[in-house]
Design a protein around this motif. Sequence first.
Motif, mmCIF file in Angstrom:
data_model
loop_
_atom_site.group_PDB
_atom_site.id
_atom_site.type_symbol
_atom_site.label_atom_id
_atom_site.label_comp_id
_atom_site.label_asym_id
_atom_site.label_seq_id
_atom_site.Cartn_x
_atom_site.Cartn_y
_atom_site.Cartn_z
ATOM 1 N N THR A 131 0.539 -1.139 0.153
ATOM 2 C CA THR A 131 0.113 -0.010 -0.064
ATOM 3 C C THR A 131 0.429 1.407 -0.234
ATOM 4 O O THR A 131 2.352 0.925 0.661
ATOM 5 C CB THR A 131 -0.866 -0.157 1.379
ATOM 6 N N ILE A 132 0.721 2.327 -0.927
ATOM 7 C CA ILE A 132 1.559 3.135 -1.359
ATOM 8 C C ILE A 132 0.733 4.346 -1.590
ATOM 9 O O ILE A 132 -0.216 4.189 -2.516
ATOM 10 C CB ILE A 132 2.849 3.301 -1.679
ATOM 11 N N ILE A 204 -0.974 -4.091 -5.070
ATOM 12 C CA ILE A 204 -1.191 -2.893 -5.135
ATOM 13 C C ILE A 204 -2.191 -2.721 -4.508
ATOM 14 O O ILE A 204 -3.665 -3.167 -5.388
ATOM 15 C CB ILE A 204 -1.027 -1.213 -5.921
ATOM 16 N N LEU A 205 -3.017 -2.557 -3.613
ATOM 17 C CA LEU A 205 -3.976 -2.697 -2.371
ATOM 18 C C LEU A 205 -4.576 -1.214 -2.380
ATOM 19 O O LEU A 205 -3.582 -0.432 -1.555
ATOM 20 C CB LEU A 205 -4.236 -3.597 -0.972
ATOM 21 N N GLY A 206 -5.370 -1.136 -2.435
ATOM 22 C CA GLY A 206 -6.303 0.009 -1.767
ATOM 23 C C GLY A 206 -6.325 0.296 -0.528
ATOM 24 O O GLY A 206 -6.141 -0.486 0.154
ATOM 25 N N TYR A 207 -7.028 1.634 -0.063
ATOM 26 C CA TYR A 207 -6.695 1.508 1.308
ATOM 27 C C TYR A 207 -8.074 1.255 1.791
ATOM 28 O O TYR A 207 -9.793 1.345 1.597
ATOM 29 C CB TYR A 207 -6.710 3.261 2.163
ATOM 30 N N PRO A 208 -8.577 0.553 3.324
ATOM 31 C CA PRO A 208 -9.953 0.592 3.324
ATOM 32 C C PRO A 208 -10.591 1.057 4.702
ATOM 33 O O PRO A 208 -9.870 2.431 4.183
ATOM 34 C CB PRO A 208 -9.171 -1.001 4.787
ATOM 35 N N GLN A 209 -11.587 1.055 4.697
ATOM 36 C CA GLN A 209 -12.942 2.191 4.258
ATOM 37 C C GLN A 209 -12.351 1.878 6.441
ATOM 38 O O GLN A 209 -12.407 1.645 7.457
ATOM 39 C CB GLN A 209 -14.107 1.533 5.158
ATOM 40 N N ILE A 210 -12.444 3.055 6.741
ATOM 41 C CA ILE A 210 -12.368 3.927 8.288
ATOM 42 C C ILE A 210 -13.627 4.733 8.748
ATOM 43 O O ILE A 210 -13.590 4.149 10.062
ATOM 44 C CB ILE A 210 -11.042 5.305 8.147
ATOM 45 N N LEU A 211 -13.907 5.264 7.845
ATOM 46 C CA LEU A 211 -15.370 6.055 8.368
ATOM 47 C C LEU A 211 -16.818 5.060 7.941
ATOM 48 O O LEU A 211 -16.128 4.603 7.107
ATOM 49 C CB LEU A 211 -15.495 7.284 8.105
ATOM 50 N N PRO A 212 -17.728 4.915 9.013
ATOM 51 C CA PRO A 212 -18.420 3.895 8.547
ATOM 52 C C PRO A 212 -19.383 5.511 7.309
ATOM 53 O O PRO A 212 -19.132 6.269 6.776
ATOM 54 C CB PRO A 212 -20.115 4.173 9.607
ATOM 55 N N VAL A 243 -7.738 6.323 -7.579
ATOM 56 C CA VAL A 243 -5.880 6.812 -8.161
ATOM 57 C C VAL A 243 -5.458 5.415 -8.245
ATOM 58 O O VAL A 243 -4.470 5.012 -8.914
ATOM 59 C CB VAL A 243 -5.606 8.263 -7.495
ATOM 60 N N VAL A 244 -5.007 5.337 -6.606
ATOM 61 C CA VAL A 244 -4.258 3.757 -6.782
ATOM 62 C C VAL A 244 -4.620 2.721 -8.035
ATOM 63 O O VAL A 244 -3.663 2.003 -8.738
ATOM 64 C CB VAL A 244 -5.044 3.011 -5.732
ATOM 65 N N ARG A 245 -6.123 2.184 -8.303
ATOM 66 C CA ARG A 245 -6.550 1.531 -9.148
ATOM 67 C C ARG A 245 -6.232 2.070 -10.542
ATOM 68 O O ARG A 245 -6.278 0.889 -11.617
ATOM 69 C CB ARG A 245 -8.104 1.263 -9.431
ATOM 70 N N ARG A 246 -6.606 3.322 -11.248
ATOM 71 C CA ARG A 246 -5.910 3.493 -12.247
ATOM 72 C C ARG A 246 -4.485 3.575 -12.607
ATOM 73 O O ARG A 246 -4.202 3.303 -13.874
ATOM 74 C CB ARG A 246 -6.649 4.944 -12.556
ATOM 75 N N ALA A 247 -3.753 4.079 -11.879
ATOM 76 C CA ALA A 247 -2.592 3.377 -11.099
ATOM 77 C C ALA A 247 -1.751 1.737 -12.488
ATOM 78 O O ALA A 247 -1.040 1.395 -12.527
ATOM 79 C CB ALA A 247 -1.506 3.883 -10.470
ATOM 80 N N ALA A 248 -2.389 1.217 -11.158
ATOM 81 C CA ALA A 248 -2.243 -0.171 -11.122
ATOM 82 C C ALA A 248 -2.251 -0.567 -12.649
ATOM 83 O O ALA A 248 -1.814 -1.560 -13.548
ATOM 84 C CB ALA A 248 -2.730 -0.916 -9.887
ATOM 85 N N THR A 251 -0.042 0.556 -15.395
ATOM 86 C CA THR A 251 1.036 -0.129 -15.389
ATOM 87 C C THR A 251 1.260 -1.788 -15.183
ATOM 88 O O THR A 251 2.601 -1.954 -15.077
ATOM 89 C CB THR A 251 2.317 0.127 -14.001
ATOM 90 N N GLY A 252 -0.072 -2.095 -15.496
ATOM 91 C CA GLY A 252 -0.063 -4.138 -15.439
ATOM 92 C C GLY A 252 0.613 -4.261 -13.754
ATOM 93 O O GLY A 252 0.351 -5.586 -13.850
ATOM 94 N N ALA A 253 -0.407 -4.037 -12.781
ATOM 95 C CA ALA A 253 0.087 -4.217 -11.529
ATOM 96 C C ALA A 253 -1.677 -4.788 -11.262
ATOM 97 O O ALA A 253 -2.734 -4.504 -12.074
ATOM 98 C CB ALA A 253 0.565 -3.212 -10.526
ATOM 99 N N ARG A 254 -1.938 -5.438 -10.359
ATOM 100 C CA ARG A 254 -2.588 -5.533 -10.016
ATOM 101 C C ARG A 254 -3.232 -5.188 -9.159
ATOM 102 O O ARG A 254 -2.779 -4.792 -7.801
ATOM 103 C CB ARG A 254 -2.701 -7.507 -8.959
ATOM 104 N N TYR A 255 -4.297 -4.810 -8.906
ATOM 105 C CA TYR A 255 -5.392 -4.020 -7.669
ATOM 106 C C TYR A 255 -6.240 -4.948 -6.715
ATOM 107 O O TYR A 255 -6.603 -5.424 -7.150
ATOM 108 C CB TYR A 255 -6.167 -2.619 -8.540
ATOM 109 N N VAL A 256 -6.478 -4.451 -5.315
ATOM 110 C CA VAL A 256 -6.982 -5.539 -4.852
ATOM 111 C C VAL A 256 -7.789 -3.933 -3.878
ATOM 112 O O VAL A 256 -7.441 -3.264 -3.266
ATOM 113 C CB VAL A 256 -6.368 -6.293 -3.368
ATOM 114 N N ASP A 257 -9.203 -4.238 -4.273
ATOM 115 C CA ASP A 257 -10.360 -3.586 -3.253
ATOM 116 C C ASP A 257 -10.194 -3.446 -1.698
ATOM 117 O O ASP A 257 -11.042 -4.834 -1.974
ATOM 118 C CB ASP A 257 -11.582 -3.733 -4.086
#
Length: 308
Positions: A131-132, A204-212, A243-248, A251-257
Amino acid sequence: MRRIASLVTCAALVGVGLVGITTTADAKTTPPNAAAASIKTSPYVALGDSYSSGAGILPQVAGSPGGCLRSTVNYSEVIAKTTHPAAYTDVTCSGARTTDFFTPQKTDKGVVVAPPQLDAVSKDTRLVTMTISGNDGGVFFDTFFGCAFLVRSPETGRPDPTGSPCKDANGDKYTKIIEEKTYPALVKALSAVRAKAPRASIVILGYPQILPPAFSPACFAITGISEGDVPWLLNQGKVANDVVRRAAAATGARYVDTATPSTGHDACSGPTNRWMEPLVAPVNALPVHPNAIGEAALASETLAAIGR
């Protein structure tokens, strides 16, 4: 949840102290393709920021840089325990930005915390996770910490849950930073990983939910986010993950929601259910960061994405 529970158990073998952000509708985990079953996981290199390092979760990795706060149960450790790579290197570090892939990570006073993360990646690397980008442009810190309990009632002097003080002060400042600066920085970082490890599966992982998704006084009491700032932050998180998803994809990376599966496990969902710790009285994790259950959940989603 059964898979996550088993991974938490696996993490316990290493040594564990167990105790809102949403993506766009189409921002799904990149599905494993027909070659997923043949993905090699060794050598495995873990890169990334505090969500990758498991910041604040005890026990910490012995001998790792103190400022990096690497936990023995961060999600890469759990993945390594599950896939048994012959070689595994964890260079995750709390506070890391995309620039820290290329140059030594330093404190605000210029003290070197860790060498460039890309130093750990080589042509032989076959799996990279991370994650970055959350720390780029000060977005994460300035909003979730800078916006908490921002306004106090002039009558009582106590924190005021009404209004939208952060939105009013910042408008679209942070979403512009994410779109205009974070996105190209992510593409550059992911492209550099690919250049150094051309045969690797890069995840590359996306960021999890912090708030409801809805404000509540009880949630305000432990997060400090005013009613009108909740949707503002939710939208910011949606933009950040997209943005993380689109960057993945670029660049041929795997995005994890990770936002979708973390729905209902936010920092306000209760101490036995939450994957994220609140700002007030966090237990065995930094405030607004994943706890051990959350790290196991991130590992589970990543393993599914690579067909394991």
